[in-house]
Design an enzyme around this catalytic site. Structure first.
Site: not given
Ligand code: GLC
Length: 559
Positions: A98, A200, A259, A332-333
């Site tokens: 990640d 991310d 993402e 995971h979110d």
């Molecule tokens: C992304 C991750 C999340 C995290 C955020 C900040 O959205 O998936 O879990 O809190 O980034 O890094």
């Protein structure tokens, strides 16, 4: 579409903290993952995306990194990591790390140095600005609530920017020295054998040219505005991402998935087209459907089959000329899909299997989140204060400030809390679901005696075995080409609760049908042979198919 090695892959996301603990610490570790590689190989996945396992104070569960070139001692060592990579490779599985580089941790040495000398060398790794009239430099609200600016200690009027938690200061990508640091640590992991990265919060790395005084009209009574609003004035992210690709991803023929949220529609091809910055990006269309009336959890809507279909059609149409989207039901979110899309009375194995069919055969790269293949479900924690997820606390406050009753606020926070996806993996029916011999960092879901890997591996009719069969079908050489590259077309039957689509390539045409409701219906399928059904038998008579509650099938039909 030019063929790439990753086009036909299936990715499994592991949240290391909650997967398997081999030390009794109550926290999962890398050796726990290595121990269970056979389970994952049996399932049929090709790549593992590890959520962050770097050293971190865990303010945001590892998405706040204090050392980009090491492993958190709770998770193990670099040697454990190397062993995981090697053992995975033996089983034909590649590892993705990640890449969290929009921000680091406030405990990273760069930030510590910056706080000592905000105008010095490391100060320029961050966004540090003077306040205005004794207040923050602008009115941005962070993702996790409160101002996106925090006072630099021991100064009167300096603030640093954090789009997320105050322990996650944003890194300044405008600074070429910072960018080079990022490229160096990315390549550090390639040298250790990873085959790619999940990236991310990447759209946030580009900010507008000036931040100080850049206020936007408030969107809540707190006078602040969601920090992402700034994206409308942020242009030129492509320069950074092209450089990242050229210096890191391209030389390693990496698989990368971004993402990517809030990008301009017309820029999608720049991100994931044939020469895009990344291989793929996640499909968050249904998430935006769910939150259409505002980002806060209390405004989210239950996802109906019709909402899902509309989102699916939009994504597939948008992506058809561009590339492969990362298809997801969970991560995971997000809450567990069985709770997000199935009502309490409908949460059966049959319906969970239908959800698998619903997304696995769309055009894209399927991602499976740990435990999804078991049909793991949301948990319930009446004590919000004890939740581990940082965002839950702010959402609870927002609910209360909006005048919701305690009961309603607790219900909503429980429905969407990120803790839901993060409860320990349910391995078996022994204490703590076999996850740990110690005290788990987050309580195990009470349903573990019923929903667990050991029971499901032993039961040929389980959700797990259905996922295994469904994955095997996706890889069946006879259909793989159509399932990876075939054209996607949505099919509308008279019954609006049927979601259906075809995938066509040459003379192969597959028809996927999901009866998204708790009652019988029927539709016309013509001459068809059955490749997959979540029921033991299939009822097709004279081209008419009877679909039972939550029945899902994949058929080979005449093209
Ligand atoms: C992304 C991750 C999340 C995290 C955020 C900040 O959205 O998936 O879990 O809190 O980034 O890094």
């Amino acid at each position: 579409m030019k063929q790439q090695w990753w086009h036909d892959k299936i990715v499994y996301q592991i949240y290391p903290k909650s997967f398997a603990d081999t030390t009794g610490s109550g926290i999962g570790d890398l050796n726990g993952i290595t121990e269970h590689l056979d389970y994952l190989q049996e399932l049929g996945i090709d790549l593992i995306w590890l959520s962050p396992c770097y050293p971190s104070p865990m303010a945001d569960q590892g998405y706040d990194i204090s050392d980009y070139r090491n492993i958190h001692p709770d998770f193990g060592t670099l040697e454990d990591f190397d062993r995981l990579v090697a053992e995975a490779k033996k089983r034909g599985i590649g590892i993705l790390m990640d890449l969290v580089a929009n921000h680091c941790s406030d405990e990273h040495p760069w930030f510590q140095a910056a706080m000592k000398d905000p105008k010095g060398y490391y100060g320029k790794y961050f966004y540090i600005e003077e306040g205005i009239d004794g207040k923050e430099p602008n009115n941005w609200r962070s993702y996790f609530g409160g101002s996106a600016w925090e006072r630099v200690p021991n100064t009167d009027n300096l603030y640093y920017l954090h789009m997320f938690h105050k322990k996650q200061p944003d890194l300044n990508w405008e600074n070429p020295l910072l960018r080079q640091e990022v490229y160096d640590f990315v390549n550090f992991w390639f040298d250790r054998g990873v085959v790619g990265f999940r990236i991310d919060a990447i759209t946030d790395i580009k900010k507008p040219p000036t931040l100080r005084g850049r206020n936007y009209p408030p969107d809540r009574e707190d006078g602040m505005v969601f920090c992402k609003t700034m994206l409308q004035d942020a242009h030129g992210i492509g320069d950074f991402l092209t450089e990242l690709k050229e210096k890191c991803f391209a030389p390693h023929q990496a698989f990368t998935v971004g993402e990517v949220c809030g990008q301009r529609e017309e820029e999608t091809a720049d991100y994931v087209g044939e020469d895009g910055y990344f291989s793929s990006m996640f499909d968050f269309e249904v998430v935006s459907e769910e939150s259409k009336d505002g980002g806060e959890w209390m405004k989210k809507r239950f996802i109906t089959p019709q909402m899902y279909r509309a989102a699916m059609e939009r994504t597939q149409k948008r992506m058809e000329p561009i590339g492969l989207i990362g298809t997801v039901l969970e991560n995971h979110d997000l809450p567990r899909i069985a709770n997000r899309m199935l009502r309490d009375e409908d949460r059966t194995d049959m319906a969970k299997k239908m959800l698998a069919v619903l997304y696995l055969y769309q055009k894209g790269i399927p991602f499976i989140y740990q435990g999804q293949e078991l049909g793991m479900e949301n948990t319930f924690n009446p004590n919000v204060a004890s939740m581990q997820d940082v965002s839950s606390h702010d959402e609870y406050r927002v609910c209360k400030e909006a005048g919701l009753s305690e009961e309603e606020a607790v219900r909503i926070v429980n429905r969407y809390s990120r803790d839901n996806a993060r409860t320990p993996f349910q391995w078996d029916a022994t204490a703590n679901a076999g996850f740990t011999t110690g005290t788990p960092w987050l309580p195990v879901n009470e349903n573990y005696t019923r929903i667990n890997a050991a029971a499901e591996v032993a039961d040929a009719d389980s959700v797990y075995h259905f996922y295994r069969r469904a994955i095997a079908l996706r890889k069946n050489p006879e259909y793989a080409d159509a399932l990876v590259y075939g054209v996607f077309d949505s099919v509308h039957f008279a019954d609006d609760n049927i979601i259906a689509y075809t995938r066509t390539k040459g003379s192969t045409k597959l028809l996927v049908i999901c009866n998204f409701q708790n009652k019988k219906t029927s539709c016309h399928v013509g001459k068809a042979s059955v490749l997959l059904d979540n029921y033991a038998d299939t009822c097709i008579e004279a081209g008419e198919m009877t679909l039972r509650a939550f029945e899902a099938v994949v058929l080979s039909v005449e093209s």
